[in-house]
Design a protein around this motif. Structure first.
Motif, short mmCIF file in Angstrom:
data_model
loop_
_atom_site.label_atom_id
_atom_site.label_comp_id
_atom_site.label_asym_id
_atom_site.label_seq_id
_atom_site.Cartn_x
_atom_site.Cartn_y
_atom_site.Cartn_z
N LEU A 167 0.78 -1.24 0.00
CA LEU A 167 0.00 0.00 0.00
C LEU A 167 0.81 1.29 0.00
CD1 LEU A 167 -2.93 -0.55 2.54
CD2 LEU A 167 -3.13 0.15 0.14
N ALA A 168 1.82 1.36 0.88
CA ALA A 168 2.50 2.64 1.07
C ALA A 168 3.34 3.05 -0.14
CB ALA A 168 3.37 2.60 2.33
N MET A 169 3.67 2.08 -0.99
CA MET A 169 4.49 2.44 -2.16
C MET A 169 3.77 3.39 -3.11
SD MET A 169 6.58 -1.07 -2.98
CE MET A 169 7.43 -0.34 -4.40
N ARG A 170 2.43 3.35 -3.14
CA ARG A 170 1.67 4.34 -3.91
C ARG A 170 1.36 5.56 -3.06
NH1 ARG A 170 -1.29 1.84 -8.38
NH2 ARG A 170 -0.62 -0.30 -8.46
N TRP A 171 0.96 5.29 -1.82
CA TRP A 171 0.53 6.40 -0.96
C TRP A 171 1.65 7.41 -0.73
CZ3 TRP A 171 -2.68 3.38 3.31
CH2 TRP A 171 -3.92 3.00 2.76
N VAL A 172 2.90 6.97 -0.76
CA VAL A 172 4.01 7.87 -0.44
C VAL A 172 4.23 8.94 -1.52
CG1 VAL A 172 5.98 6.66 -1.49
CG2 VAL A 172 6.28 7.88 0.68
N PHE A 173 3.62 8.74 -2.69
CA PHE A 173 3.73 9.83 -3.66
C PHE A 173 2.38 10.27 -4.22
CE2 PHE A 173 4.15 6.09 -6.30
CZ PHE A 173 3.54 6.43 -7.50
N MET A 174 1.30 9.62 -3.84
CA MET A 174 -0.01 10.02 -4.35
C MET A 174 -1.06 10.27 -3.26
SD MET A 174 -0.61 7.84 -7.86
CE MET A 174 -0.61 6.21 -7.11
#
Lengths: 298, 298
Positions: B205-212
């Motif tokens: 999850l956090a791999m997308r959340w960290v930039f979006m």
């Protein structure tokens, strides 16, 4: 790509004529950027490409393999039927794994004769950039099936987690559901603009979660570790969660706010271009993690 | 450090003798690594250091300033008292901001004569690495106070979000609460091990959340954007959130599981060393975001 870059022979099959070949062509287009970002490891584009072949029958696809990864549409009858076929055709010691994100393995493998070797191994899109794989056994799945699936995923460089018992949504989508529900509630209640929720996550919370996850984060946020953290802050968090006992109707008035906010940043006709942007940024994150955070225990 | 690296003169004051000077000494120890990681922008360590001074009285600290950032303990009476003093001492056009993460601004500024210039600007620790700042006005806070606080935070390179009306926990901690509550429920229900929750977030999850962030993520995950996404998936998510209407008792049996899992990865006497590790990794993430994700709209 995940399997091939780790040196495994991969055979693609799809019932739609030409689809497997198109899939291989699509993979080819990914390889140059992946190589440049260091995401093919020691293998060349040509080698990875050579390891992937499109075949024209299911028999050919599964003959002699150690692992089958099924990616059919999320339809229960389709999966039941396909698992019966795969079980009949695949070598008796091969594992049959489904990529489903929505169906429980017990729902489509109960009557499969070889059901002890059937399992869910749910990758996250796009799997060549996001390492997580959720492994979900049915109640009758063999321990050996679980262990071999986990070992294979580790071997190809993915990050497998084994769900201890079946639950709707597995782990990733449940965590996402809990977070999204509060995000919609906050916008619905007039507390936040949608873009500010995104900023909170992107420029705040996710910067720790992307290399630690939520439990390690709180474990390091109190002098005595997680037990100390819970003693200090459970009361504060409980006051918050007690006001989260209802869902906002995501499709109600709140959706107008969220959509306006999104469309103000990005017009509908720019969605596709932004998806390409996203995959490029995601590749940068994946490459960063591979280099800088390589061994997270260090 | 956040203010000084942007070129602002900063004066530190603390009622405990020597504390302000110690704080400055601590800041000095951060600068070499920050400079190396490109996190001081164009300014040298010496220049940043020169901009920060420890002073011995509150009068001296606030004389002639445009912004006061209060960091007293999270105690209501302390804040009420301190805001009265700050309001009496600070130049009439200075903003008085509190770093509180736990108290609502209306609770400690109601009786302050200059309450229209009082506001919460809640940074996330450590603020020199994590850009998010939650700006929370009281009902009586001036629009100009909100706008100037937001502008200052943007100017120094932080990422300010303005909360539209007061709510317990603001945004970041509410999002964290929702996520942690589901994490504890999943471990409590025997569905997941604590380390697997961390892997799901960190490697998924956090791999997308960290930039979006979560809204942009779902906006890009359906062909027609967020409205299309909600139409497709709200039912699925609702089935999940309907089973999240209770809190696990975080301090109950589940805490034994979580603590065992954490202590298996990290002994209690290693917590401090791991906090240093965390801050180093966080610095790598901050530097990565500054370089690779610099302009997230591109």
């Amino acid at each position: 790509v995940s399997f091939a870059r780790a040196g495994y022979d991969v055979r693609l099959w799809d019932p739609a004529p030409g689809a497997a070949r198109s899939a291989k062509e699509y993979v080819k287009t990914l390889l140059p950027e992946m190589e440049e970002a260091g995401l093919l490891g020691t293998r060349s584009q040509a080698k990875v490409c050579e390891l992937i072949s499109a075949v024209s029958t299911l028999e050919e696809a599964v003959s002699g393999v150690c692992h089958v990864q099924e990616n059919a549409p999320e339809d229960l009858q389709t999966k039941i039927q396909l698992f019966a076929e795969l079980d009949a055709l695949a070598p008796s010691d091969a594992i049959i794994a489904s990529s489903t994100s929505a169906l429980l393995p017990s729902a489509f493998t109960e009557k499969t004769p070889g059901r002890t070797r059937c399992i869910v191994a749910h990758p996250v899109n796009p799997p060549h950039l996001i390492p997580l794989v959720e492994i979900v056994p049915a109640p009758w799945t063999d321990e050996a099936t679980i262990a071999r699936t986990e070992a294979l995923m580790l071997d190809v460089g993915q990050s497998p987690v084994v769900i201890q018992r079946e639950i709707d949504g597995f782990l990733l989508n449940r965590l996402q559901a809990a977070l999204l529900d509060e995000a919609f509630r906050l916008v619905d209640g007039g507390y936040a603009k949608a873009q500010d929720i995104d900023a909170c996550m992107r420029d705040g919370l996710a910067m720790r979660w992307v290399f630690m996850g939520p439990f390690e984060t709180i474990d390091l946020n109190a002098p005595g570790g997680v037990r100390d953290y819970v003693a200090r802050y459970q009361g504060m968090f409980r006051r918050m969660t007690d006001t989260m006992r209802h869902s906002a109707d995501w499709s109600g008035a709140v959706l107008n706010h969220v959509e306006e906010s999104r469309r103000a940043s990005l017009e509908t006709d720019q969605l596709q271009a932004r998806q390409i942007w996203r995959d490029r940024k995601l590749m940068a994150v994946a490459a960063f993690r591979r280099k800088e955070l390589a061994d997270l225990s260090k």
